[in-house]
Scaffold this motif. Structure first.
Motif, PDB file in Angstrom:
ATOM      1  N   ILE A 125       0.850  -1.144   0.031  1.00 44.22           N
ATOM      2  CA  ILE A 125       0.088   0.063  -0.099  1.00 44.22           C
ATOM      3  C   ILE A 125       0.730   1.225   0.064  1.00 44.22           C
ATOM      4  O   ILE A 125       0.370   2.279  -0.302  1.00 44.22           O
ATOM      5  CB  ILE A 125      -0.963  -0.107   1.289  1.00 44.22           C
ATOM      6  CG1 ILE A 125      -0.262  -0.070   2.495  1.00 44.22           C
ATOM      7  CG2 ILE A 125      -1.971  -1.056   1.009  1.00 44.22           C
ATOM      8  CD1 ILE A 125      -1.060   0.125   3.781  1.00 44.22           C
ATOM      9  N   ASN A 126       2.022   1.245   0.374  1.00 40.67           N
ATOM     10  CA  ASN A 126       3.000   2.200   0.568  1.00 40.67           C
ATOM     11  C   ASN A 126       3.934   2.406  -0.796  1.00 40.67           C
ATOM     12  O   ASN A 126       4.941   3.318  -0.860  1.00 40.67           O
ATOM     13  CB  ASN A 126       3.668   2.289   1.746  1.00 40.67           C
ATOM     14  CG  ASN A 126       2.926   2.364   2.660  1.00 40.67           C
ATOM     15  OD1 ASN A 126       1.981   3.137   2.862  1.00 40.67           O
ATOM     16  ND2 ASN A 126       3.092   1.762   3.981  1.00 40.67           N
ATOM     17  N   ASN A 127       3.765   1.345  -1.664  1.00 45.97           N
ATOM     18  CA  ASN A 127       4.620   1.316  -2.693  1.00 45.97           C
ATOM     19  C   ASN A 127       4.249   2.330  -3.969  1.00 45.97           C
ATOM     20  O   ASN A 127       3.430   1.731  -5.069  1.00 45.97           O
ATOM     21  CB  ASN A 127       4.886   0.081  -3.291  1.00 45.97           C
ATOM     22  CG  ASN A 127       5.916  -0.185  -4.316  1.00 45.97           C
ATOM     23  OD1 ASN A 127       6.481   0.701  -4.935  1.00 45.97           O
ATOM     24  ND2 ASN A 127       6.299  -1.583  -4.422  1.00 45.97           N
ATOM     25  N   ASP A 128       4.614   3.619  -3.935  1.00 47.73           N
ATOM     26  CA  ASP A 128       4.028   4.637  -4.660  1.00 47.73           C
ATOM     27  C   ASP A 128       4.252   4.500  -6.101  1.00 47.73           C
ATOM     28  O   ASP A 128       3.545   4.687  -7.022  1.00 47.73           O
ATOM     29  CB  ASP A 128       3.941   5.896  -4.230  1.00 47.73           C
ATOM     30  CG  ASP A 128       3.409   6.222  -2.776  1.00 47.73           C
ATOM     31  OD1 ASP A 128       2.117   5.753  -2.664  1.00 47.73           O
ATOM     32  OD2 ASP A 128       3.837   7.064  -1.925  1.00 47.73           O
ATOM     33  N   ALA A 129       5.709   4.248  -6.371  1.00 48.78           N
ATOM     34  CA  ALA A 129       6.265   3.845  -7.803  1.00 48.78           C
ATOM     35  C   ALA A 129       5.472   2.798  -8.557  1.00 48.78           C
ATOM     36  O   ALA A 129       5.055   3.014  -9.689  1.00 48.78           O
ATOM     37  CB  ALA A 129       7.538   3.749  -7.552  1.00 48.78           C
ATOM     38  N   THR A 130       5.405   1.961  -7.707  1.00 50.32           N
ATOM     39  CA  THR A 130       4.635   0.623  -8.439  1.00 50.32           C
ATOM     40  C   THR A 130       3.247   0.800  -8.615  1.00 50.32           C
ATOM     41  O   THR A 130       2.692   0.620  -9.822  1.00 50.32           O
ATOM     42  CB  THR A 130       4.890  -0.624  -7.573  1.00 50.32           C
ATOM     43  OG1 THR A 130       6.503  -0.883  -7.290  1.00 50.32           O
ATOM     44  CG2 THR A 130       3.990  -1.809  -8.127  1.00 50.32           C
ATOM     45  N   LYS A 131       2.580   1.528  -7.911  1.00 49.62           N
ATOM     46  CA  LYS A 131       0.815   1.865  -7.968  1.00 49.62           C
ATOM     47  C   LYS A 131       0.825   2.703  -9.136  1.00 49.62           C
ATOM     48  O   LYS A 131       0.191   2.727  -9.941  1.00 49.62           O
ATOM     49  CB  LYS A 131       0.396   2.593  -6.708  1.00 49.62           C
ATOM     50  CG  LYS A 131       0.404   1.350  -5.653  1.00 49.62           C
ATOM     51  CD  LYS A 131      -0.640   1.774  -4.489  1.00 49.62           C
ATOM     52  CE  LYS A 131       0.118   2.966  -3.740  1.00 49.62           C
ATOM     53  NZ  LYS A 131      -0.695   3.135  -2.746  1.00 49.62           N
ATOM     54  N   ASN A 135      -1.359   2.138 -12.475  1.00 48.69           N
ATOM     55  CA  ASN A 135      -2.299   2.997 -12.845  1.00 48.69           C
ATOM     56  C   ASN A 135      -1.955   3.486 -14.363  1.00 48.69           C
ATOM     57  O   ASN A 135      -2.958   3.881 -15.107  1.00 48.69           O
ATOM     58  CB  ASN A 135      -2.288   4.222 -11.542  1.00 48.69           C
ATOM     59  CG  ASN A 135      -2.942   3.797 -10.489  1.00 48.69           C
ATOM     60  OD1 ASN A 135      -3.881   2.821 -10.425  1.00 48.69           O
ATOM     61  ND2 ASN A 135      -2.559   4.570  -9.469  1.00 48.69           N
ATOM     62  N   SER A 136      -0.643   4.056 -14.551  1.00 47.40           N
ATOM     63  CA  SER A 136      -0.646   4.359 -15.903  1.00 47.40           C
ATOM     64  C   SER A 136      -1.115   3.369 -16.981  1.00 47.40           C
ATOM     65  O   SER A 136      -0.901   3.966 -18.222  1.00 47.40           O
ATOM     66  CB  SER A 136       0.912   4.965 -15.844  1.00 47.40           C
ATOM     67  OG  SER A 136       1.873   3.731 -16.081  1.00 47.40           O
TER      68      SER A 136
END
Length: 151
Positions: A125-131, A135-136
């Motif tokens: 849930i804290n893996n912003d780069a992967t998210k 999403n892209s």
């Protein structure tokens, strides 16, 4: 230049060990001491002819720099086959170069050719780069609580 391809079910022992060595970079910080042997065993199982698992790798200058490990399963909800993306990993020295995106795009293209209905995965849930990557490419959040058990 980065080349992304599916690993052949006929891959030799040496290549399977290269894949295991790469994935150990993901597991080392959290893995028990027998993890390498388990990883080699899992890769061998995945590459058996009757397996529904598939491995895609990214290679740069004859070195494996990233990989995806996935399983194809059936879903009543999706009305057919879908992919569970177990792992998508890029070696830390090769990150932020678009390699994970290239691997994922190759998996998506492969899935579309096989008429697979979708891809699901789990990330921290804290893996912003992967998210951001997911999403892209049109992935969206599925709110659920995942459960598991080991035998």
């Amino acid at each position: 230049m980065v080349k992304v391809y599916e690993v052949s079910k006929e891959a030799d022992v040496s290549f399977k060990r290269q894949i295991a060595d790469l994935f150990m970079g993901q597991l080392e910080p959290i893995a028990p001491s027998n993890s390498y042997d388990q990883l080699v065993k899992t890769i061998n199982l995945a590459l058996q002819k009757d397996s529904h698992a598939h491995i895609f790798v990214a290679e740069k200058d004859d070195t494996l720099v990233g990989a995806a490990f996935l399983n194809v399963a059936l879903s009543i909800d999706k009305g057919g086959h879908y992919i569970w993306l177990n792992d998508l990993y890029v070696h830390k020295e090769h990150r932020n170069q678009g390699i994970a995106k290239k691997i994922l795009l190759k998996v998506i293209y492969w899935a579309e050719q096989k008429e697979i209905k979708g891809i699901e995965l789990e990330t921290g849930i804290n893996n912003d780069a992967t998210k951001s990557l997911y999403n892209s490419l049109g992935f969206h959040d599925i709110i659920s609580k995942r459960y598991g058990s080991m035998f």
